[in-house]
Design an enzyme around this catalytic site. Structure first.
Site, PDB file in Angstrom:
ATOM      1  N   GLU A  55       8.729  12.391   1.511  1.00  0.00           N
ATOM      2  CA  GLU A  55       9.850  11.539   1.105  1.00  0.00           C
ATOM      3  C   GLU A  55       9.942  11.528  -0.425  1.00  0.00           C
ATOM      4  O   GLU A  55       8.989  11.153  -1.106  1.00  0.00           O
ATOM      5  CB  GLU A  55       9.661  10.107   1.613  1.00  0.00           C
ATOM      6  CG  GLU A  55      10.847   9.225   1.232  1.00  0.00           C
ATOM      7  CD  GLU A  55      10.749   7.790   1.747  1.00  0.00           C
ATOM      8  OE1 GLU A  55       9.689   7.169   1.601  1.00  0.00           O
ATOM      9  OE2 GLU A  55      11.754   7.296   2.299  1.00  0.00           O
TER      10      GLU A  55
ATOM     11  N   CYS B 190      16.823   4.525   3.051  1.00  0.00           N
ATOM     12  CA  CYS B 190      15.901   5.057   4.064  1.00  0.00           C
ATOM     13  C   CYS B 190      16.666   5.908   5.067  1.00  0.00           C
ATOM     14  O   CYS B 190      16.068   6.637   5.843  1.00  0.00           O
ATOM     15  CB  CYS B 190      15.180   3.921   4.768  1.00  0.00           C
ATOM     16  SG  CYS B 190      16.265   2.934   5.769  1.00  0.00           S
TER      17      CYS B 190
ATOM     18  N   LYS C 146       9.110 -12.592   0.462  1.00  0.00           N
ATOM     19  CA  LYS C 146       8.519 -12.020  -0.745  1.00  0.00           C
ATOM     20  C   LYS C 146       9.332 -10.751  -1.015  1.00  0.00           C
ATOM     21  O   LYS C 146       9.056  -9.694  -0.467  1.00  0.00           O
ATOM     22  CB  LYS C 146       7.043 -11.686  -0.497  1.00  0.00           C
ATOM     23  CG  LYS C 146       6.175 -11.606  -1.738  1.00  0.00           C
ATOM     24  CD  LYS C 146       6.603 -10.578  -2.765  1.00  0.00           C
ATOM     25  CE  LYS C 146       6.345  -9.155  -2.358  1.00  0.00           C
ATOM     26  NZ  LYS C 146       6.932  -8.168  -3.316  1.00  0.00           N
TER      27      LYS C 146
ATOM     28  N   GLU D 106       9.536  -6.956  -6.230  1.00  0.00           N
ATOM     29  CA  GLU D 106       9.426  -7.470  -7.594  1.00  0.00           C
ATOM     30  C   GLU D 106      10.360  -6.731  -8.543  1.00  0.00           C
ATOM     31  O   GLU D 106      10.563  -7.175  -9.673  1.00  0.00           O
ATOM     32  CB  GLU D 106       7.966  -7.369  -8.074  1.00  0.00           C
ATOM     33  CG  GLU D 106       7.414  -5.956  -8.222  1.00  0.00           C
ATOM     34  CD  GLU D 106       7.080  -5.277  -6.888  1.00  0.00           C
ATOM     35  OE1 GLU D 106       7.187  -5.936  -5.839  1.00  0.00           O
ATOM     36  OE2 GLU D 106       6.737  -4.087  -6.918  1.00  0.00           O
TER      37      GLU D 106
ATOM     38  N   SER E  11       7.734   1.474   2.056  1.00  0.00           N
ATOM     39  CA  SER E  11       7.241   2.849   2.190  1.00  0.00           C
ATOM     40  C   SER E  11       6.190   2.940   3.303  1.00  0.00           C
ATOM     41  O   SER E  11       5.575   1.937   3.682  1.00  0.00           O
ATOM     42  CB  SER E  11       6.640   3.291   0.858  1.00  0.00           C
ATOM     43  OG  SER E  11       5.590   2.411   0.519  1.00  0.00           O
TER      44      SER E  11
HETATM   45  P1  NAD Z   1       7.226  -0.267  -1.329  1.00  0.00           P
HETATM   46  O1  NAD Z   1       6.465   0.031  -0.092  1.00  0.00           O
HETATM   47  O2  NAD Z   1       6.682   0.197  -2.627  1.00  0.00           O
HETATM   48  O3  NAD Z   1       7.407  -1.866  -1.493  1.00  0.00           O
HETATM   49  C1  NAD Z   1       7.928  -2.637  -0.448  1.00  0.00           C
HETATM   50  C2  NAD Z   1       7.366  -4.051  -0.572  1.00  0.00           C
HETATM   51  O4  NAD Z   1       5.956  -4.005  -0.432  1.00  0.00           O
HETATM   52  C3  NAD Z   1       7.656  -4.697  -1.914  1.00  0.00           C
HETATM   53  O5  NAD Z   1       7.961  -6.053  -1.705  1.00  0.00           O
HETATM   54  C4  NAD Z   1       6.337  -4.544  -2.667  1.00  0.00           C
HETATM   55  O6  NAD Z   1       6.089  -5.587  -3.585  1.00  0.00           O
HETATM   56  C5  NAD Z   1       5.306  -4.567  -1.567  1.00  0.00           C
HETATM   57  N1  NAD Z   1       4.150  -3.731  -1.881  1.00  0.00           N
HETATM   58  C6  NAD Z   1       4.119  -2.602  -2.635  1.00  0.00           C
HETATM   59  N2  NAD Z   1       2.879  -2.084  -2.665  1.00  0.00           N
HETATM   60  C7  NAD Z   1       2.098  -2.906  -1.914  1.00  0.00           C
HETATM   61  C8  NAD Z   1       0.723  -2.898  -1.558  1.00  0.00           C
HETATM   62  N3  NAD Z   1      -0.088  -1.951  -1.975  1.00  0.00           N
HETATM   63  N4  NAD Z   1       0.271  -3.884  -0.767  1.00  0.00           N
HETATM   64  C9  NAD Z   1       1.083  -4.850  -0.317  1.00  0.00           C
HETATM   65  N5  NAD Z   1       2.410  -4.910  -0.622  1.00  0.00           N
HETATM   66  C10 NAD Z   1       2.908  -3.955  -1.407  1.00  0.00           C
HETATM   67  O7  NAD Z   1       8.711   0.260  -1.092  1.00  0.00           O
HETATM   68  P2  NAD Z   1       9.924   0.309  -2.132  1.00  0.00           P
HETATM   69  O8  NAD Z   1       9.624   1.356  -3.137  1.00  0.00           O
HETATM   70  O9  NAD Z   1      10.266  -1.049  -2.580  1.00  0.00           O
HETATM   71  O10 NAD Z   1      11.101   0.792  -1.169  1.00  0.00           O
HETATM   72  C11 NAD Z   1      11.342   2.141  -0.861  1.00  0.00           C
HETATM   73  C12 NAD Z   1      10.702   2.532   0.437  1.00  0.00           C
HETATM   74  O11 NAD Z   1      11.166   1.683   1.482  1.00  0.00           O
HETATM   75  C13 NAD Z   1      11.065   3.945   0.862  1.00  0.00           C
HETATM   76  O12 NAD Z   1       9.917   4.556   1.383  1.00  0.00           O
HETATM   77  C14 NAD Z   1      12.111   3.724   1.957  1.00  0.00           C
HETATM   78  O13 NAD Z   1      12.208   4.778   2.889  1.00  0.00           O
HETATM   79  C15 NAD Z   1      11.605   2.471   2.583  1.00  0.00           C
HETATM   80  N6  NAD Z   1      12.651   1.765   3.318  1.00  0.00           N
HETATM   81  C16 NAD Z   1      12.624   1.845   4.672  1.00  0.00           C
HETATM   82  C17 NAD Z   1      13.611   1.239   5.421  1.00  0.00           C
HETATM   83  C18 NAD Z   1      13.616   1.355   6.912  1.00  0.00           C
HETATM   84  O14 NAD Z   1      14.450   0.740   7.543  1.00  0.00           O
HETATM   85  N7  NAD Z   1      12.706   2.117   7.509  1.00  0.00           N
HETATM   86  C19 NAD Z   1      14.630   0.523   4.769  1.00  0.00           C
HETATM   87  C20 NAD Z   1      14.615   0.438   3.378  1.00  0.00           C
HETATM   88  C21 NAD Z   1      13.609   1.076   2.660  1.00  0.00           C
END
Ligand code: NAD
Length: 496
Positions: A396, A297, A189, A192, A242
């Site tokens: 962040e 990240c 998944k 989006e 996140s």
């Molecule tokens: P996000 O958490 O908003 O979304 C990540 C995924 O979770 C997406 O597929 C999204 O559809 C889903 N999602 C979003 N809200 C949700 C909810 N309430 N319930 C269930 N699923 C949900 O993250 P993003 O904005 O796409 O990516 C950026 C974040 O990812 C930053 O915080 C970054 O630090 C982190 N990140 C971490 C790493 C790592 O290795 N630690 C690597 C890449 C990105």
């Protein structure tokens, strides 16, 4: 607070010129049955695709197909399971430029950054092709008289992956090749906001000959994720995103007895000692803080010059930062592209406002680039005289904003790093082996660099942070991925 899908701006409904992004369920491309959402090009703000989301019933169909495919796939010898992955690697290489161009169009990072990301994705597939060796267990004969013992690793079943917007080619490959080579079936998944890159990769995976049901892709937001988290046939969940969502995924999936690895957000410190090679250090800091518009990240977001390092470092850093060319990342020569959505741009601008209100000094102000109605641009921003308790030092931001917190000594710098709620990555810049060694051993951080701007472990090493940057035990890729996607069994044998 958990945030649901962020939509950049209202758009006219159903432009027939905008293509729908299909899902792959049981070997067939199909539109999902949930509501459709727009996908934007962040450099222009224009809608480039429409994404139908999965309903709970769509997710169930995918999981049932994955479950049905599992039996035959787990019984397929591992040497045969990796054959489609060898072909997939070749196809990815052949189509690397096209994938990078798609990636830039939906994510905004520069075409050069996108090419590097695709190369990193390919490296994941290369390592997973070694699964026959990676899955080998231990054995010892005569553990007692006439009894031989050995360990074997068996796949788990249906595994799910939920990935973020910032690495749409690479992060899914932290999961897919390792999961399927070790005998699982997998449902992705993706974010989006960036479904086109993983969809193109899925086409290539099919072309490489992965059997129906072994790999599937479904789209959506929270409802889709919840359907995966609550499905009894899903045995393991890999998440990258996140911290609030990572915590939610970890607690929800673990409470249902699923295996979970959830990689979260970050606030990464770059410490510069007075003896550092300043010109090279500045180049590394620029790449770290402003590469991919700070949406990594592993991006450095707090800069800690120690004692006399501050003045020479900040003078050169400010000069070089002013030279960065901000624009549409698909054009060659652009140093920094837009951020992902208009909402995210506003959030970053809000942090810059907050930094000013809290009394930090702006050395480079990126707000001039943030025009409304255009692409989602924020220029590189540097704050000096930041105090550790300020929001811009602690939270962040995930954008091109670097906060400078000065330290008197190395001990002081280490204290600052360890006071963070996050622990993803950090680096020290120095020419002293003693300082570097002390730093590496005392920081409470998962990935630590010396004179490296972005300390990203290669595919054959594990990847994850500590503290609020990671929830789980086994990290992403490397041998940890093999252990995550398999269960160990110990066999003891005696023949009378
Ligand atoms: P996000 O958490 O908003 O979304 C990540 C995924 O979770 C997406 O597929 C999204 O559809 C889903 N999602 C979003 N809200 C949700 C909810 N309430 N319930 C269930 N699923 C949900 O993250 P993003 O904005 O796409 O990516 C950026 C974040 O990812 C930053 O915080 C970054 O630090 C982190 N990140 C971490 C790493 C790592 O290795 N630690 C690597 C890449 C990105």
């Amino acid at each position: 607070m958990l945030e649901n899908v962020m939509i950049a701006a209202p758009i006219p409904v159903e432009d027939p010129a905008v293509k729908k992004v299909p899902a792959l369920v049981n070997g067939k491309w199909a539109d999902l049955n949930g509501a459709s959402h727009p996908v934007y090009n962040p450099a222009t703000g224009l809608e480039i695709a429409r994404l139908p989301y999965a309903t709970v019933a769509d997710v169930d169909r995918a999981v049932q197909a994955a479950h049905a495919a599992f039996k035959q796939w787990r019984d397929t010898p591992v040497v045969d399971r990796v054959q489609p992955l060898y072909r997939f690697k070749t196809l990815l290489e052949k189509n690397a430029n096209e994938i990078a161009a798609i990636l830039t169009t939906e994510n905004g990072k520069t075409i050069e950054d996108a090419r590097v990301e695709v190369r990193r994705a390919i490296q994941m597939v290369e390592v997973a092709c070694g699964m026959p060796s990676l899955m080998m267990g231990d054995s010892l004969n005569d553990v007692a008289r006439g009894i031989d013992s050995r360990t074997v690793r068996e796949p788990l079943g249906v595994c799910a992956g939920i990935t973020p917007f910032n690495f749409p080619a690479m992060v899914p490959m932290w999961m897919i090749p390792f999961a399927i080579a070790s005998g699982n079936t997998f449902i992705l998944k993706p974010s989006e906001k960036v479904p086109l890159t993983p969809t193109r990769c899925t086409e290539l995976l099919l072309e490489a000959g992965v059997p129906d049901g072994v790999f599937q892709i479904v789209h959506g937001g929270r409802e889709t994720v919840d359907a995966l988290l609550h499905h009894p046939l899903v045995k393991a969940v890999s998440f990258v995103g996140s911290t609030p969502v990572a915590k939610y995924i970890y607690s929800t999936a673990a409470a249902q007895g699923k295996r979970v690895q959830a990689l979260g957000g970050a606030k990464n410190y770059l410490v510069v000692m007075p003896d550092a090679d300043m010109p090279k250090t500045v180049e590394a800091i620029i790449g770290s803080a402003f590469g991919a518009a700070g949406e990594r990240c592993l991006a450095g977001s707090v800069l800690v010059p120690v004692a006399d390092a501050a003045e020479p470092l900040l003078k050169l850093l400010t000069e070089r930062t002013e030279e960065i060319l901000v624009g549409d990342g698909s054009k060659e020569g652009i140093g920094m592209g837009p951020v992902i959505t208009n909402d995210h741009r506003r959030k970053i601008l809000g942090y810059i406002e907050k930094g000013v209100q809290e009394g930090a000094r702006l050395r480079c102000d990126g707000r001039g680039r943030a025009k409304e109605g255009d692409g989602y641009f924020v220029g590189p921003t540097i704050f000096d005289n930041v105090r550790p308790e300020m929001a811009i030092a602690r939270e962040e931001i995930f954008g091109p904003v670097l906060s400078v917190v000065r330290a008197d000594t190395l001990d002081h710098a280490i204290e600052l790093v360890n006071s963070s709620e996050f622990g993803n990555t950090t680096s020290i810049f120095t020419q002293s082996g003693k300082s570097a060694r002390e730093y590496q051993s005392r920081v409470e951080v998962g990935m630590v660099g010396v004179n490296i701007g972005v300390a990203a472990p290669m595919a054959f090493f594990p990847f994850a942070g500590w503290k609020n940057s990671f929830f789980g035990d086994l990290h992403a890729h490397g041998k940890d991925a093999v252990y995550f996607y398999t269960e160990q069994k110990v066999l003891m044998t005696r023949w009378f």
